[in-house]
Motif scaffolding. Structure first.
Motif, PDB file in Angstrom:
ATOM      1  N   UNK A  64       0.819  -1.212   0.000  1.00  0.00           N
ATOM      2  CA  UNK A  64       0.000   0.000   0.000  1.00  0.00           C
ATOM      3  C   UNK A  64       0.846   1.251   0.000  1.00  0.00           C
ATOM      4  N   UNK A  65       1.885   1.270   0.821  1.00  0.00           N
ATOM      5  CA  UNK A  65       2.788   2.419   0.871  1.00  0.00           C
ATOM      6  C   UNK A  65       3.528   2.590  -0.434  1.00  0.00           C
ATOM      7  N   UNK A  66       3.899   1.458  -1.062  1.00  0.00           N
ATOM      8  CA  UNK A  66       4.574   1.496  -2.353  1.00  0.00           C
ATOM      9  C   UNK A  66       3.705   2.223  -3.375  1.00  0.00           C
ATOM     10  N   UNK A  67       2.413   1.916  -3.400  1.00  0.00           N
ATOM     11  CA  UNK A  67       1.503   2.577  -4.334  1.00  0.00           C
ATOM     12  C   UNK A  67       1.336   4.051  -3.977  1.00  0.00           C
ATOM     13  N   UNK A  68       1.135   4.336  -2.703  1.00  0.00           N
ATOM     14  CA  UNK A  68       0.921   5.722  -2.271  1.00  0.00           C
ATOM     15  C   UNK A  68       2.134   6.593  -2.592  1.00  0.00           C
ATOM     16  N   UNK A  69       3.336   6.023  -2.493  1.00  0.00           N
ATOM     17  CA  UNK A  69       4.557   6.782  -2.760  1.00  0.00           C
ATOM     18  C   UNK A  69       4.697   7.179  -4.235  1.00  0.00           C
ATOM     19  N   UNK A  91      -5.781   1.686   3.188  1.00  0.00           N
ATOM     20  CA  UNK A  91      -5.248   2.322   4.398  1.00  0.00           C
ATOM     21  C   UNK A  91      -4.000   3.158   4.128  1.00  0.00           C
ATOM     22  N   UNK A  92      -3.354   2.924   2.979  1.00  0.00           N
ATOM     23  CA  UNK A  92      -2.180   3.713   2.629  1.00  0.00           C
ATOM     24  C   UNK A  92      -2.525   4.935   1.792  1.00  0.00           C
ATOM     25  N   UNK A  93      -3.726   4.964   1.247  1.00  0.00           N
ATOM     26  CA  UNK A  93      -4.147   6.075   0.404  1.00  0.00           C
ATOM     27  C   UNK A  93      -4.874   7.136   1.223  1.00  0.00           C
ATOM     28  N   UNK A  94      -5.167   8.251   0.580  1.00  0.00           N
ATOM     29  CA  UNK A  94      -5.794   9.353   1.316  1.00  0.00           C
ATOM     30  C   UNK A  94      -6.651  10.182   0.373  1.00  0.00           C
ATOM     31  N   UNK A  95      -7.876   9.721   0.144  1.00  0.00           N
ATOM     32  CA  UNK A  95      -8.842  10.502  -0.610  1.00  0.00           C
ATOM     33  C   UNK A  95      -8.841  10.301  -2.110  1.00  0.00           C
ATOM     34  N   UNK A  96      -7.924   9.470  -2.629  1.00  0.00           N
ATOM     35  CA  UNK A  96      -7.892   9.254  -4.080  1.00  0.00           C
ATOM     36  C   UNK A  96      -9.121   8.474  -4.551  1.00  0.00           C
ATOM     37  N   UNK A  97      -9.345   8.488  -5.855  1.00  0.00           N
ATOM     38  CA  UNK A  97     -10.392   7.674  -6.455  1.00  0.00           C
ATOM     39  C   UNK A  97      -9.799   6.308  -6.758  1.00  0.00           C
ATOM     40  N   UNK A  98     -10.390   5.256  -6.203  1.00  0.00           N
ATOM     41  CA  UNK A  98      -9.940   3.882  -6.423  1.00  0.00           C
ATOM     42  C   UNK A  98     -11.002   3.152  -7.230  1.00  0.00           C
ATOM     43  N   UNK A  99     -10.612   2.661  -8.413  1.00  0.00           N
ATOM     44  CA  UNK A  99     -11.508   1.861  -9.238  1.00  0.00           C
ATOM     45  C   UNK A  99     -11.055   0.414  -9.145  1.00  0.00           C
ATOM     46  N   UNK A 100     -11.911  -0.417  -8.603  1.00  0.00           N
ATOM     47  CA  UNK A 100     -11.595  -1.832  -8.353  1.00  0.00           C
ATOM     48  C   UNK A 100     -12.301  -2.718  -9.374  1.00  0.00           C
ATOM     49  N   UNK A 101     -11.591  -3.753  -9.840  1.00  0.00           N
ATOM     50  CA  UNK A 101     -12.185  -4.717 -10.759  1.00  0.00           C
ATOM     51  C   UNK A 101     -12.818  -5.849  -9.967  1.00  0.00           C
ATOM     52  N   UNK A 102     -14.144  -5.913  -9.993  1.00  0.00           N
ATOM     53  CA  UNK A 102     -14.867  -6.979  -9.328  1.00  0.00           C
ATOM     54  C   UNK A 102     -15.134  -8.124 -10.284  1.00  0.00           C
TER      55      UNK A 102
END
Length: 308
Positions: A64-69, A91-102
């Motif tokens: 998660x931190x790797x992505x946030x960085x 938990x590593x992100x902060x307010x971004x838009x996350x599009x998840x593939x279900x």
């Protein structure tokens, strides 16, 4: 936007990443570096490629931190299969838009069709149950703005689509190609619902570019029509110049003619008999799939035949 795409060299990413670049976004792709996209596109030279073994990084608690960085404005997660994975990322992100593939497997068997996104969900099997759990988690949390895209049977050039017998047995296509013959279970009336990988990518991009409409929403991603097994077999037979020669047998006999793995795959598909509505994506995002179901499956089959 600066968009980070996790798993961007697979079926969906092959179309999504160039589409995002073409629309003017700055794109970072996280992958294991083990494969190339399914189709060439000159826009890939403008993509920042980052190598990361997601499983290993999650095991160390650092993915998660790797992505946030990477400083994303938005994240597309094409390779999330558990709530633990989703939680570590969110938990590593902060307010971004996350599009998840279900997945449409999160619905369970179709009942009222075409099935809409507000239908009750009763999935079975680890994959469908897991995808529903991720969706429920994402819609309940408030750390990121989340959207979920539920693809049907993703198809396109480069891999065998789910075939007329509801599995990926190449012998089914070869038989239809040779003389139009095919063995189907019962009367062949069950449905399977394909979608072209380019349209799945397009719906992910529509969510990114309409965040005010997509946040907190899930969307089906399928062709506008579904195929019955019988209709699919007839389509393929005639595509190769034959009148269909279909044989219908009871399920108990059908499974004796198949490899057990292929039989299980057929039951996975016809047991759910999926058929879904695309009305919500059109109403909220203005998105309509470009590819018909017949063009989708025939393009994939022709590409597979050409590769043999």
């Amino acid at each position: 936007m600066r968009v980070v795409v996790i798993g961007g060299t697979g079926h969906i990413g092959t179309y999504l990443v160039p589409g995002l670049v073409d629309a003017g976004h700055e794109v970072v792709v996280i992958s294991r570096g083990s494969r190339q996209p399914y189709r060439e596109d000159p826009l890939w030279v403008e993509v920042e490629m980052v190598t990361c073994d997601r499983e290993a990084a999650e095991g160390d608690g650092r993915f998660g931190t790797f992505v946030a960085d990477l400083r994303p404005d938005a994240v597309v997660d094409l390779t999330c299969f558990s709530t633990a994975q989703a939680e570590q990322l969110v938990e590593a992100l902060d307010g971004q838009h996350l599009v998840h593939t279900g997945s449409v497997w999160s619905y369970g068997p179709s009942t009222l069709v075409p099935t809409t996104e507000d239908a009750p969900k009763h999935p079975y099997g680890d994959y469908g149950v897991g995808k529903l759990a991720i969706e429920e988690y994402l819609m309940a949390q408030d750390r990121v703005r989340a959207s979920v895209v539920h693809p049907g049977h993703i198809s396109g050039p480069g891999w065998m689509p789910i075939g007329p017998a509801g599995n990926v047995d190449p012998a089914v296509i070869e038989s239809l190609r040779a003389d139009g013959s095919c063995v189907l279970p019962d009367r062949g009336g069950e449905t399977i619902h394909h979608v072209h990988a380019e349209d799945v990518a397009g719906l992910h991009q529509a969510c990114l570019e309409r965040p005010e409409a997509a946040t907190g929403e899930s969307f089906n991603s399928v062709c506008m029509q579904a195929l019955t097994l019988r209709g699919y077999a007839e389509l393929v037979a005639r595509h190769f110049g034959h009148e269909p020669r279909l044989e219908f047998v009871p399920w108990a006999e059908f499974v004796t003619r198949l490899d057990p793995e292929q039989a299980a795959l057929t039951m996975d598909h016809i047991g759910r008999s999926p058929m879904f509505s695309m009305d919500k994506a059109r109403a909220l995002l203005g998105f309509v799939p470009k590819h018909s179901v017949t063009d989708t499956v025939l393009e994939a089959i022709d590409a597979w035949v050409a590769s043999q």
